[in-house]
Design a protein around this motif. Structure first.
Motif, PDB file in Angstrom:
ATOM      1  N   ARG A 141      -4.616   3.381 -19.619  1.00 46.90           N
ATOM      2  CA  ARG A 141      -3.575   4.237 -20.199  1.00 46.90           C
ATOM      3  C   ARG A 141      -3.233   3.810 -21.623  1.00 46.90           C
ATOM      4  O   ARG A 141      -3.079   2.617 -21.898  1.00 46.90           O
ATOM      5  CB  ARG A 141      -2.284   4.118 -19.372  1.00 46.90           C
ATOM      6  CG  ARG A 141      -2.290   4.844 -18.070  1.00 46.90           C
ATOM      7  CD  ARG A 141      -0.853   5.085 -17.627  1.00 46.90           C
ATOM      8  NE  ARG A 141      -0.310   4.035 -16.772  1.00 46.90           N
ATOM      9  CZ  ARG A 141       0.991   3.817 -16.601  1.00 46.90           C
ATOM     10  NH1 ARG A 141       1.881   4.554 -17.264  1.00 46.90           N
ATOM     11  NH2 ARG A 141       1.417   2.876 -15.782  1.00 46.90           N
ATOM     12  N   ASP A 178      -7.935  -3.771  -7.692  1.00 44.59           N
ATOM     13  CA  ASP A 178      -7.804  -2.400  -7.201  1.00 44.59           C
ATOM     14  C   ASP A 178      -6.361  -1.895  -7.333  1.00 44.59           C
ATOM     15  O   ASP A 178      -6.115  -0.802  -7.844  1.00 44.59           O
ATOM     16  CB  ASP A 178      -8.253  -2.340  -5.732  1.00 44.59           C
ATOM     17  CG  ASP A 178      -8.032  -0.964  -5.122  1.00 44.59           C
ATOM     18  OD1 ASP A 178      -8.322   0.047  -5.806  1.00 44.59           O
ATOM     19  OD2 ASP A 178      -7.541  -0.891  -3.983  1.00 44.59           O
ATOM     20  N   TYR A 179      -5.403  -2.705  -6.878  1.00 48.64           N
ATOM     21  CA  TYR A 179      -3.995  -2.288  -6.915  1.00 48.64           C
ATOM     22  C   TYR A 179      -3.490  -2.167  -8.351  1.00 48.64           C
ATOM     23  O   TYR A 179      -2.738  -1.245  -8.677  1.00 48.64           O
ATOM     24  CB  TYR A 179      -3.107  -3.290  -6.158  1.00 48.64           C
ATOM     25  CG  TYR A 179      -3.314  -3.361  -4.659  1.00 48.64           C
ATOM     26  CD1 TYR A 179      -4.352  -2.695  -4.020  1.00 48.64           C
ATOM     27  CD2 TYR A 179      -2.447  -4.122  -3.874  1.00 48.64           C
ATOM     28  CE1 TYR A 179      -4.533  -2.788  -2.652  1.00 48.64           C
ATOM     29  CE2 TYR A 179      -2.609  -4.219  -2.499  1.00 48.64           C
ATOM     30  CZ  TYR A 179      -3.666  -3.549  -1.896  1.00 48.64           C
ATOM     31  OH  TYR A 179      -3.825  -3.650  -0.536  1.00 48.64           O
ATOM     32  N   GLY A 183      -2.767   1.403  -9.228  1.00 49.67           N
ATOM     33  CA  GLY A 183      -1.325   1.572  -9.026  1.00 49.67           C
ATOM     34  C   GLY A 183      -0.971   1.638  -7.552  1.00 49.67           C
ATOM     35  O   GLY A 183      -1.789   2.010  -6.709  1.00 49.67           O
ATOM     36  N   LEU A 184       0.276   1.251  -7.262  1.00 51.48           N
ATOM     37  CA  LEU A 184       0.738   1.266  -5.880  1.00 51.48           C
ATOM     38  C   LEU A 184       1.219   2.661  -5.468  1.00 51.48           C
ATOM     39  O   LEU A 184       1.184   3.015  -4.292  1.00 51.48           O
ATOM     40  CB  LEU A 184       1.888   0.263  -5.704  1.00 51.48           C
ATOM     41  CG  LEU A 184       1.606  -1.169  -6.163  1.00 51.48           C
ATOM     42  CD1 LEU A 184       2.840  -2.050  -5.927  1.00 51.48           C
ATOM     43  CD2 LEU A 184       0.395  -1.758  -5.437  1.00 51.48           C
ATOM     44  N   ALA A 185       1.681   3.431  -6.427  1.00 47.54           N
ATOM     45  CA  ALA A 185       2.275   4.741  -6.100  1.00 47.54           C
ATOM     46  C   ALA A 185       1.212   5.736  -5.660  1.00 47.54           C
ATOM     47  O   ALA A 185       0.074   5.710  -6.141  1.00 47.54           O
ATOM     48  CB  ALA A 185       3.022   5.282  -7.315  1.00 47.54           C
ATOM     49  N   ALA A 186       1.595   6.594  -4.719  1.00 46.14           N
ATOM     50  CA  ALA A 186       0.711   7.682  -4.305  1.00 46.14           C
ATOM     51  C   ALA A 186       0.573   8.665  -5.463  1.00 46.14           C
ATOM     52  O   ALA A 186       1.491   8.820  -6.266  1.00 46.14           O
ATOM     53  CB  ALA A 186       1.290   8.378  -3.078  1.00 46.14           C
ATOM     54  N   ARG A 187      -0.593   9.293  -5.545  1.00 41.85           N
ATOM     55  CA  ARG A 187      -0.824  10.262  -6.634  1.00 41.85           C
ATOM     56  C   ARG A 187      -0.251  11.620  -6.256  1.00 41.85           C
ATOM     57  O   ARG A 187      -0.361  12.050  -5.139  1.00 41.85           O
ATOM     58  CB  ARG A 187      -2.342  10.411  -6.903  1.00 41.85           C
ATOM     59  CG  ARG A 187      -3.009   9.123  -7.280  1.00 41.85           C
ATOM     60  CD  ARG A 187      -2.406   8.609  -8.600  1.00 41.85           C
ATOM     61  NE  ARG A 187      -2.719   7.176  -8.790  1.00 41.85           N
ATOM     62  CZ  ARG A 187      -3.827   6.745  -9.400  1.00 41.85           C
ATOM     63  NH1 ARG A 187      -4.722   7.592  -9.827  1.00 41.85           N
ATOM     64  NH2 ARG A 187      -4.031   5.476  -9.583  1.00 41.85           N
TER      65      ARG A 187
ATOM     66  N   GLY B 138       5.706   8.458   1.808  1.00 41.59           N
ATOM     67  CA  GLY B 138       4.604   8.955   0.988  1.00 41.59           C
ATOM     68  C   GLY B 138       4.686   8.559  -0.477  1.00 41.59           C
ATOM     69  O   GLY B 138       3.951   9.070  -1.307  1.00 41.59           O
ATOM     70  N   ASP B 139       5.582   7.609  -0.815  1.00 46.65           N
ATOM     71  CA  ASP B 139       5.712   7.192  -2.215  1.00 46.65           C
ATOM     72  C   ASP B 139       4.698   6.127  -2.605  1.00 46.65           C
ATOM     73  O   ASP B 139       4.403   5.952  -3.788  1.00 46.65           O
ATOM     74  CB  ASP B 139       7.133   6.659  -2.476  1.00 46.65           C
ATOM     75  CG  ASP B 139       8.166   7.767  -2.412  1.00 46.65           C
ATOM     76  OD1 ASP B 139       7.868   8.879  -2.889  1.00 46.65           O
ATOM     77  OD2 ASP B 139       9.261   7.530  -1.859  1.00 46.65           O
ATOM     78  N   VAL B 140       4.210   5.383  -1.603  1.00 47.06           N
ATOM     79  CA  VAL B 140       3.194   4.364  -1.878  1.00 47.06           C
ATOM     80  C   VAL B 140       1.913   4.742  -1.147  1.00 47.06           C
ATOM     81  O   VAL B 140       1.950   5.217  -0.003  1.00 47.06           O
ATOM     82  CB  VAL B 140       3.693   2.964  -1.440  1.00 47.06           C
ATOM     83  CG1 VAL B 140       2.549   1.974  -1.281  1.00 47.06           C
ATOM     84  CG2 VAL B 140       4.709   2.424  -2.451  1.00 47.06           C
ATOM     85  N   ARG B 141       0.779   4.518  -1.815  1.00 48.80           N
ATOM     86  CA  ARG B 141      -0.541   4.813  -1.238  1.00 48.80           C
ATOM     87  C   ARG B 141      -0.665   4.242   0.172  1.00 48.80           C
ATOM     88  O   ARG B 141      -0.297   3.090   0.425  1.00 48.80           O
ATOM     89  CB  ARG B 141      -1.634   4.155  -2.075  1.00 48.80           C
ATOM     90  CG  ARG B 141      -1.950   4.839  -3.359  1.00 48.80           C
ATOM     91  CD  ARG B 141      -3.358   4.428  -3.817  1.00 48.80           C
ATOM     92  NE  ARG B 141      -3.393   3.256  -4.693  1.00 48.80           N
ATOM     93  CZ  ARG B 141      -4.479   2.497  -4.853  1.00 48.80           C
ATOM     94  NH1 ARG B 141      -5.593   2.745  -4.171  1.00 48.80           N
ATOM     95  NH2 ARG B 141      -4.447   1.468  -5.699  1.00 48.80           N
ATOM     96  N   GLY B 143      -3.251   3.235   1.886  1.00 46.63           N
ATOM     97  CA  GLY B 143      -4.187   2.138   2.126  1.00 46.63           C
ATOM     98  C   GLY B 143      -3.728   0.775   1.633  1.00 46.63           C
ATOM     99  O   GLY B 143      -4.391  -0.231   1.866  1.00 46.63           O
ATOM    100  N   ILE B 144      -2.595   0.735   0.950  1.00 46.53           N
ATOM    101  CA  ILE B 144      -2.095  -0.506   0.328  1.00 46.53           C
ATOM    102  C   ILE B 144      -1.536  -1.461   1.396  1.00 46.53           C
ATOM    103  O   ILE B 144      -0.848  -1.041   2.312  1.00 46.53           O
ATOM    104  CB  ILE B 144      -0.963  -0.137  -0.661  1.00 46.53           C
ATOM    105  CG1 ILE B 144      -1.505   0.687  -1.821  1.00 46.53           C
ATOM    106  CG2 ILE B 144      -0.189  -1.372  -1.103  1.00 46.53           C
ATOM    107  CD1 ILE B 144      -1.969  -0.091  -2.997  1.00 46.53           C
ATOM    108  N   ASP B 145      -1.838  -2.758   1.248  1.00 50.28           N
ATOM    109  CA  ASP B 145      -1.223  -3.784   2.096  1.00 50.28           C
ATOM    110  C   ASP B 145       0.055  -4.261   1.392  1.00 50.28           C
ATOM    111  O   ASP B 145      -0.026  -4.907   0.337  1.00 50.28           O
ATOM    112  CB  ASP B 145      -2.197  -4.959   2.269  1.00 50.28           C
ATOM    113  CG  ASP B 145      -1.593  -6.106   3.081  1.00 50.28           C
ATOM    114  OD1 ASP B 145      -0.348  -6.160   3.247  1.00 50.28           O
ATOM    115  OD2 ASP B 145      -2.364  -6.964   3.538  1.00 50.28           O
ATOM    116  N   LEU B 181       3.469   0.325 -10.286  1.00 46.33           N
ATOM    117  CA  LEU B 181       3.495   1.578  -9.518  1.00 46.33           C
ATOM    118  C   LEU B 181       2.488   2.577 -10.087  1.00 46.33           C
ATOM    119  O   LEU B 181       1.756   3.233  -9.334  1.00 46.33           O
ATOM    120  CB  LEU B 181       4.905   2.194  -9.532  1.00 46.33           C
ATOM    121  CG  LEU B 181       5.964   1.433  -8.739  1.00 46.33           C
ATOM    122  CD1 LEU B 181       7.301   2.185  -8.784  1.00 46.33           C
ATOM    123  CD2 LEU B 181       5.540   1.224  -7.280  1.00 46.33           C
TER     124      LEU B 181
END
Lengths: 187, 187
Positions: A141, A178-179, A183-187, B138-141, B143-145, B181
């Motif tokens: 970014r 990867d994280y 990013g941790l947030a869902a797209r 649903g705010d965090v992916r 697959g994330i641990d 994030l």
């Protein structure tokens, strides 16, 4: 001298390592050490700087020419360098002296500043350069500050190593890359 | 006892703090301390656990009931808690004893393990809970641990504090939340 300091800390532990002990093992008078280094921590710091220069020479480069690989695949390049960092951190050969040096810097601001200036920050600048190159190719970014961004990559490894929370493995290094990139947030 | 230990380290530094000195300041015999704690580092660890319990009581909660706020805005909640962490870390009142304890844990595996188990890991679990709740909304992916993900948030702050690389500020905490994030990679 440096090898004497590193091996002595590894064998008897940092608290029982003395300038006299380092001098005896290196076969020099203790005044020789006091002339050049103010403390055993300062000897250790120079020993690790010297190790870095040796590694650079062994790799056929000058210390200042060292760089994170740029294959065009940022995630793969970061996995390569973070896995190598894991291997260095878990190497038992240097564990005792490197922990001793880190701990000394935590409580001694002057030594800590020298550690950062001479040893840590030059390594962190390699990440700045790689992340900046990735911004130029559009992989990172545009608004990101590379000097801050790199801390998401290196700090988790340092945290596990310093505090021994959970195992420091290649799988962990891969997850951090990867994280941090995705990013941790869902797209 | 705990207050005596914390204030003594703050005044004379950790290396010159002794069990005898803590006992004298607390007005008890040194055997009283040796009966309960194996070392000055163990006294400090218990002092910080006690501080955490005091803070929880002051906030009207049991220590075990403490949680990261959940307003439904994950980024705002994380900024709140990381800014508060910055404030704690840069508070000069506890800087000397908390650095002394951290440094002792770096070189002493047994003390380090106690530090992690009793003090650090319970705090990290609060992040696990908040991130897990964010996965459910649903705010965090998916697959994330969460136990790994939290390290992208807390490790950079700990890294700046332990190694004193660059200033530890609210703006830095905000940047870490944003980068972690949103991810470093371009979309």
């Amino acid at each position: 001298m440096y090898e004497a300091a590193l091996s002595l800390v590894g064998e008897v532990g940092y608290p029982r390592t003395t300038i006299e002990g380092i001098a005896a093992r290196a076969g020099v008078g203790k005044q020789t050490i006091y002339r050049w280094w103010p403390s055993k921590a300062a000897v250790l710091l120079e020993a690790f700087i010297d190790l870095g220069e040796q590694a650079a020479r062994a790799a056929g480069t000058e210390a200042g020419d060292y760089a994170i690989p740029d294959t065009g695949d940022l995630a793969a390049d970061l996995r390569t360098v973070l896995r190598a960092t894991v291997d260095e951190l878990v190497d038992p050969k240097y564990e005792a002296p490197s922990r001793a040096l880190a701990a000394a810097g935590v409580v001694d601001p002057q030594l800590g500043a020298e550690f950062v200036e001479k040893l840590l920050e030059p390594q962190l600048q390699l990440y700045v350069e790689r992340l900046r190159a990735a911004q130029e190719t559009g992989d990172v970014r545009a608004g990101i500050d590379p000097r801050i961004a790199l801390e998401l990559l290196v700090a988790p490894l340092a945290h596990r190593w310093l505090l021994r929370t959970l195992p420091l493995t290649h799988a962990y290094a891969d997850a951090i890359v990867d994280y941090a990139l995705g990013g941790l947030a869902a797209r």
